[in-house]
Design an enzyme around this catalytic site. Structure first.
Site, mmCIF file in Angstrom:
data_model
loop_
_atom_site.group_PDB
_atom_site.id
_atom_site.type_symbol
_atom_site.label_atom_id
_atom_site.label_comp_id
_atom_site.label_asym_id
_atom_site.label_seq_id
_atom_site.Cartn_x
_atom_site.Cartn_y
_atom_site.Cartn_z
ATOM 1 C CE1 TYR A 160 -6.457 10.934 5.401
ATOM 2 C CE2 TYR A 160 -5.230 12.895 4.751
ATOM 3 C CZ TYR A 160 -5.274 11.536 4.995
ATOM 4 O OH TYR A 160 -4.139 10.782 4.834
ATOM 5 C CG ASP A 190 -4.778 6.254 12.117
ATOM 6 O OD1 ASP A 190 -3.619 5.814 11.990
ATOM 7 O OD2 ASP A 190 -5.038 7.425 12.468
ATOM 8 C CG HIS A 233 -0.389 -0.024 2.525
ATOM 9 N ND1 HIS A 233 0.345 1.023 3.028
ATOM 10 C CD2 HIS A 233 -0.407 -0.966 3.510
ATOM 11 C CE1 HIS A 233 0.743 0.736 4.249
ATOM 12 N NE2 HIS A 233 0.308 -0.473 4.565
ATOM 13 C CE1 TYR A 258 1.194 9.672 11.437
ATOM 14 C CE2 TYR A 258 2.829 11.391 11.033
ATOM 15 C CZ TYR A 258 2.485 10.053 11.103
ATOM 16 O OH TYR A 258 3.426 9.094 10.821
ATOM 17 C CG LEU A 285 -9.349 10.291 9.181
ATOM 18 C CD1 LEU A 285 -9.426 11.785 8.896
ATOM 19 C CD2 LEU A 285 -8.004 9.947 9.824
#
Length: 314
Positions: free
Chosen positions: A76, A48, A43, A179, A200
């Site tokens: 995101y 997460d 990947h 992050y 998320l």
């Protein structure tokens, strides 16, 4: 006597997986690898377990070019729970502090603005970055905190979606190495109430088309459909793949005539017209533009091989 290692298919391409919630990126990768019976898979930047969304999975020779996606920007959608801080900065962790939510709309707008543009970010202890050869989350699970250096990141766009009660929803377009959990944790501290991620979703990676994302359930359905039709599953699965050079789609293309490409594929730099003056390039050969690898313009203006596609016998 050990069994001979079972070799998978030499299938090359990139699957845009819509990773489900609660599954690690590596588990998702292994499931896709088994479904495709691929000889290799990797990947391009973990999500997460709590997160869902686009996880490009490279199969076969495409794994050689996954590094170029690691450098790409991401988009995101995140929902933060205000008033609570956790040890992992998301809902999978333990609540370590609770504070009242008392900020004004003006204070929220001002705090959000500090996260736009070029900023420095100190990674969470619950990350896969390494310190002295060991992943940070391994230290964190032992209750050990180690020094981390701030890293430069860019938030190209941060959109306010809604603030209702103790929930704050944002959309964040950011550079590699960002992050989102850390942004939310830092934002909670700026607002004085603490915050952690409860939702998320990665909406996009680089320029990949969102409509090409597929779920594990859909892949399994195609396998069952192939069995019912008595056809190889590959006939239904392989058309879902993006080209193996798609991770490097931001780089210019240099097409070599077959008389030159044979030298390039043997590891030799070659001269050709129409090449840029510097930088990395995607290299194709012949009239059909078959992708054969990545090259870089050397000091003499030649196209020097950097990563080559290996062609396996059928």
């Amino acid at each position: 006597m050990s069994r001979p290692r079972r070799r998978g298919r030499d299938i090359n391409g990139v699957l845009l997986l819509d990773k489900p919630q609660g599954m690690s990126s590596n588990d998702a990768l292994q499931k896709v690898k088994r479904i495709y019976n691929a000889n290799r898979a990797g990947h391009t930047g973990a999500l997460d377990p709590l997160a869902t969304g686009m996880l490009p999975i490279c199969l076969g020779e495409a794994t050689k070019f996954s590094q170029y996606l690691l450098d790409s920007d991401k988009l995101y959608r995140v929902i933060a729970r205000l008033g609570q801080r956790t040890d992992t900065s998301d809902a999978d962790g333990q609540i370590v502090e609770e504070r009242p939510v008392t900020f004004s709309a003006e204070q929220l707008a001002a705090a959000l603005d500090t996260f736009r543009g070029d900023i420095e970010q100190i990674p969470s202890m619950y990350s896969a970055l390494k310190y002295q050869g060991k992943k940070l989350y391994e230290y964190a699970r032992q209750g050990i905190e180690v020094p981390r250096e701030a890293r430069p990141i860019t938030v190209y766009e941060l959109l306010f979606i809604r603030h209702e009660g103790n929930e704050l929803e944002l959309e964040i377009h950011c550079s590699k190495g960002t992050y989102i959990r850390t942004i939310i944790d830092d934002l909670g501290e700026k607002l004085g109430c603490g915050a952690h991620v409860i939702y998320l979703r990665r909406l996009a990676v680089s320029k990949y088309p969102v409509e090409r994302m597929v779920t594990l359930e859909h892949l399994r359905e195609l396998v069952e459909q192939a069995e019912q039709q008595d056809i190889p599953a590959a006939e239904l699965l392989d058309p879902l793949l993006m080209p193996m050079d798609s991770p490097a789609s931001d780089y210019p293309v240099v097409n070599l005539p077959l008389t030159s490409s044979v030298y390039f594929k043997n590891g030799n730099p070659v001269r050709t017209s129409g090449a840029p003056l510097e930088g990395l390039v995607r290299v194709t050969e012949g009239e059909n533009g078959k992708f054969i690898g990545m090259g870089e313009i050397d000091d003499e203006g030649r196209v020097a091989p950097r990563r080559l596609v290996v062609e396996y016998p059928a």
